[in-house]
Design a protein around this motif. Structure first.
Motif, PDB file in Angstrom:
ATOM      1  N   ALA A  33     -25.864  88.592  -3.484  1.00  0.00           N
ATOM      2  CA  ALA A  33     -25.590  88.362  -2.060  1.00  0.00           C
ATOM      3  C   ALA A  33     -25.511  86.874  -1.724  1.00  0.00           C
ATOM      4  N   VAL A  34     -26.425  86.064  -2.260  1.00  0.00           N
ATOM      5  CA  VAL A  34     -26.391  84.633  -1.930  1.00  0.00           C
ATOM      6  C   VAL A  34     -25.195  83.960  -2.595  1.00  0.00           C
ATOM      7  N   LEU A  35     -24.809  84.419  -3.784  1.00  0.00           N
ATOM      8  CA  LEU A  35     -23.617  83.890  -4.428  1.00  0.00           C
ATOM      9  C   LEU A  35     -22.371  84.248  -3.623  1.00  0.00           C
ATOM     10  N   ALA A  36     -22.317  85.480  -3.126  1.00  0.00           N
ATOM     11  CA  ALA A  36     -21.181  85.897  -2.301  1.00  0.00           C
ATOM     12  C   ALA A  36     -21.108  85.081  -1.013  1.00  0.00           C
ATOM     13  N   ALA A  37     -22.256  84.767  -0.443  1.00  0.00           N
ATOM     14  CA  ALA A  37     -22.290  83.949   0.772  1.00  0.00           C
ATOM     15  C   ALA A  37     -21.752  82.546   0.496  1.00  0.00           C
ATOM     16  N   ALA A  38     -22.086  82.010  -0.672  1.00  0.00           N
ATOM     17  CA  ALA A  38     -21.600  80.679  -1.036  1.00  0.00           C
ATOM     18  C   ALA A  38     -20.080  80.675  -1.142  1.00  0.00           C
ATOM     19  N   VAL A  39     -19.521  81.702  -1.759  1.00  0.00           N
ATOM     20  CA  VAL A  39     -18.066  81.804  -1.882  1.00  0.00           C
ATOM     21  C   VAL A  39     -17.433  81.972  -0.503  1.00  0.00           C
ATOM     22  N   GLU A  40     -18.007  82.849   0.315  1.00  0.00           N
ATOM     23  CA  GLU A  40     -17.461  83.113   1.652  1.00  0.00           C
ATOM     24  C   GLU A  40     -17.482  81.870   2.523  1.00  0.00           C
ATOM     25  N   ASN A  41     -18.502  81.015   2.345  1.00  0.00           N
ATOM     26  CA  ASN A  41     -18.655  79.823   3.176  1.00  0.00           C
ATOM     27  C   ASN A  41     -18.181  78.542   2.493  1.00  0.00           C
ATOM     28  N   SER A  42     -17.564  78.673   1.327  1.00  0.00           N
ATOM     29  CA  SER A  42     -17.083  77.508   0.571  1.00  0.00           C
ATOM     30  C   SER A  42     -18.187  76.454   0.457  1.00  0.00           C
ATOM     31  N   SER A  43     -19.356  76.914   0.016  1.00  0.00           N
ATOM     32  CA  SER A  43     -20.527  76.048  -0.043  1.00  0.00           C
ATOM     33  C   SER A  43     -21.100  75.979  -1.452  1.00  0.00           C
ATOM     34  N   PRO A  44     -21.572  74.810  -1.859  1.00  0.00           N
ATOM     35  CA  PRO A  44     -22.379  74.755  -3.088  1.00  0.00           C
ATOM     36  C   PRO A  44     -23.688  75.496  -2.846  1.00  0.00           C
ATOM     37  N   LEU A  45     -24.348  75.884  -3.921  1.00  0.00           N
ATOM     38  CA  LEU A  45     -25.579  76.663  -3.786  1.00  0.00           C
ATOM     39  C   LEU A  45     -26.503  76.400  -4.965  1.00  0.00           C
ATOM     40  N   ILE A  46     -27.795  76.282  -4.659  1.00  0.00           N
ATOM     41  CA  ILE A  46     -28.823  76.222  -5.694  1.00  0.00           C
ATOM     42  C   ILE A  46     -29.583  77.550  -5.653  1.00  0.00           C
ATOM     43  N   THR A  70     -21.901  84.722 -12.128  1.00  0.00           N
ATOM     44  CA  THR A  70     -21.294  83.411 -11.860  1.00  0.00           C
ATOM     45  C   THR A  70     -20.040  83.167 -12.683  1.00  0.00           C
ATOM     46  N   ALA A  71     -19.673  84.104 -13.529  1.00  0.00           N
ATOM     47  CA  ALA A  71     -18.472  83.936 -14.347  1.00  0.00           C
ATOM     48  C   ALA A  71     -17.249  83.819 -13.447  1.00  0.00           C
ATOM     49  N   GLY A  72     -16.563  82.677 -13.506  1.00  0.00           N
ATOM     50  CA  GLY A  72     -15.371  82.474 -12.708  1.00  0.00           C
ATOM     51  C   GLY A  72     -15.619  82.210 -11.232  1.00  0.00           C
ATOM     52  N   ILE A  73     -16.854  81.961 -10.833  1.00  0.00           N
ATOM     53  CA  ILE A  73     -17.151  81.729  -9.425  1.00  0.00           C
ATOM     54  C   ILE A  73     -16.429  80.466  -8.938  1.00  0.00           C
ATOM     55  N   GLU A  74     -16.021  80.455  -7.684  1.00  0.00           N
ATOM     56  CA  GLU A  74     -15.131  79.415  -7.168  1.00  0.00           C
ATOM     57  C   GLU A  74     -15.852  78.275  -6.478  1.00  0.00           C
ATOM     58  N   VAL A  75     -17.183  78.287  -6.478  1.00  0.00           N
ATOM     59  CA  VAL A  75     -17.954  77.211  -5.858  1.00  0.00           C
ATOM     60  C   VAL A  75     -18.982  76.704  -6.864  1.00  0.00           C
ATOM     61  N   PRO A  76     -19.441  75.457  -6.716  1.00  0.00           N
ATOM     62  CA  PRO A  76     -20.452  74.945  -7.650  1.00  0.00           C
ATOM     63  C   PRO A  76     -21.817  75.559  -7.378  1.00  0.00           C
ATOM     64  N   VAL A  77     -22.431  76.081  -8.422  1.00  0.00           N
ATOM     65  CA  VAL A  77     -23.750  76.703  -8.314  1.00  0.00           C
ATOM     66  C   VAL A  77     -24.612  76.219  -9.467  1.00  0.00           C
ATOM     67  N   THR A  78     -25.900  76.284  -9.296  1.00  0.00           N
ATOM     68  CA  THR A  78     -26.822  75.876 -10.353  1.00  0.00           C
ATOM     69  C   THR A  78     -28.069  76.741 -10.296  1.00  0.00           C
ATOM     70  N   LEU A  79     -28.732  76.916 -11.435  1.00  0.00           N
ATOM     71  CA  LEU A  79     -29.911  77.782 -11.540  1.00  0.00           C
ATOM     72  C   LEU A  79     -31.154  76.930 -11.763  1.00  0.00           C
TER      73      LEU A  79
END
Length: 286
Positions: A33-46, A70-79
């Motif tokens: 859900a938080v990854l989907a929110a990042a994509v929907e809002n064009s936002s980076p996410l930790i 996160t495979a192919g995700i369109e925004v920068p994310v980190t774990l």
């Protein structure tokens, strides 16, 4: 885009003075859900995982979930591994592929904290990972780690010595913030953030974010709090969303798990998206 180092997300946020939500997930649904929110809002996410979450799900399963989602995700994310005083857990997370860790040695004397943090930084560098450090406990207990007793605040000189000696990438100072739900409006020492950043430019991690006012968030982010931790708000949203749906299901005597998951996912997405918009990270991914 896709999975990037922690500093790859925080360097721009710090320079341009916006905040990136660092959200503690608790299972596969909240992670998605938080990854989907990042994509929907064009936002980076930790995405953050507590020691408790890592141990309950397991290193292999949790990291496999992360890789798959996160495979192919369109925004920068980190774990990121949140508050961890256990060196063996840090080692396992780094070995499995976590991008960064918070080594929480705040219960140790500052000198021993520094000595061990130097070791953790060296270990993380071997994996291309980054380290968040702290020298004072953030008041409150989160997932079994911490204390309700307010920690003594160290001097600016001690904080700067810690930063110069350890070479941590992110710093989490105590400024009157606390984990969990605030029982009353917190009085924050925002000037301490400005003083640290002026003397040693480094992204600041704001802990105890759940419950701060919009004005407090904006002020602290403008001073250099590029990483904004959110844990309690997600847990409360997740639990209350489940409760509300199940109460309705009980009244209707209609039991449909996929509908429950959809409803909870929507509420978690809305929470994460609202934070991205408030902190200024929404729309940062072109």
């Amino acid at each position: 885009m896709s999975v990037v180092p922690l500093t790859g997300i925080l360097s721009d946020a710090y320079k341009e003075r916006y905040g990136v939500p660092a959200i503690n997930i608790v299972n596969d649904l909240t992670l998605e859900a938080v990854l989907a929110a990042a994509v929907e809002n064009s936002s980076p996410l930790i995405v953050q995982t507590s020691v408790k979450t890592v141990k309950s799900i397991g290193y292999d399963v949790l990291y496999a979930m992360w890789q798959s989602m996160t495979a192919g995700i369109e925004v920068p994310v980190t774990l990121h591994l949140d508050h961890c005083p256990e060196r063996e857990v840090i080692t396992e997370c780094l070995r499995h592929g976590w991008n960064s860790v918070l080594f929480d040695a705040s219960q140790l004397p500052v000198e021993e904290n520094m000595r061990q943090t130097v070791e953790v930084v060296a270990e993380a560098r071997r994996y291309g990972a980054h380290v968040e450090g702290e020298i004072e406990s953030i008041t409150g207990v989160e997932d079994g780690i911490g204390s309700d007793k307010a920690a003594q605040q160290q001097s600016l000189e001690v904080a700067l010595e810690f930063l110069r000696t350890t070479g941590v990438d992110v710093f989490a100072p105590a400024i009157g913030n606390a984990h969990g739900s605030y029982k009353q409006a917190p009085v924050l020492d925002a000037e301490r953030v400005s003083a640290i950043v002026a003397a040693y430019p480094i992204p600041i991690a704001l802990h105890g974010g759940s419950g701060l006012s919009d004005e407090q968030f904006r002020d602290l982010i403008s001073r250099g709090c590029a990483k904004v931790n959110i844990s309690t708000a997600l847990k409360e949203t997740f639990m209350k969303s489940n409760l509300a749906f199940l109460e309705t299901a009980a009244q209707k005597q209609k039991w449909d798990p996929p509908s429950l998951f959809t409803a909870v996912r929507g509420d978690v997405m809305e929470l994460a998206g609202s934070l991205m918009r408030l902190f200024g990270s929404a729309g940062r991914v072109g």
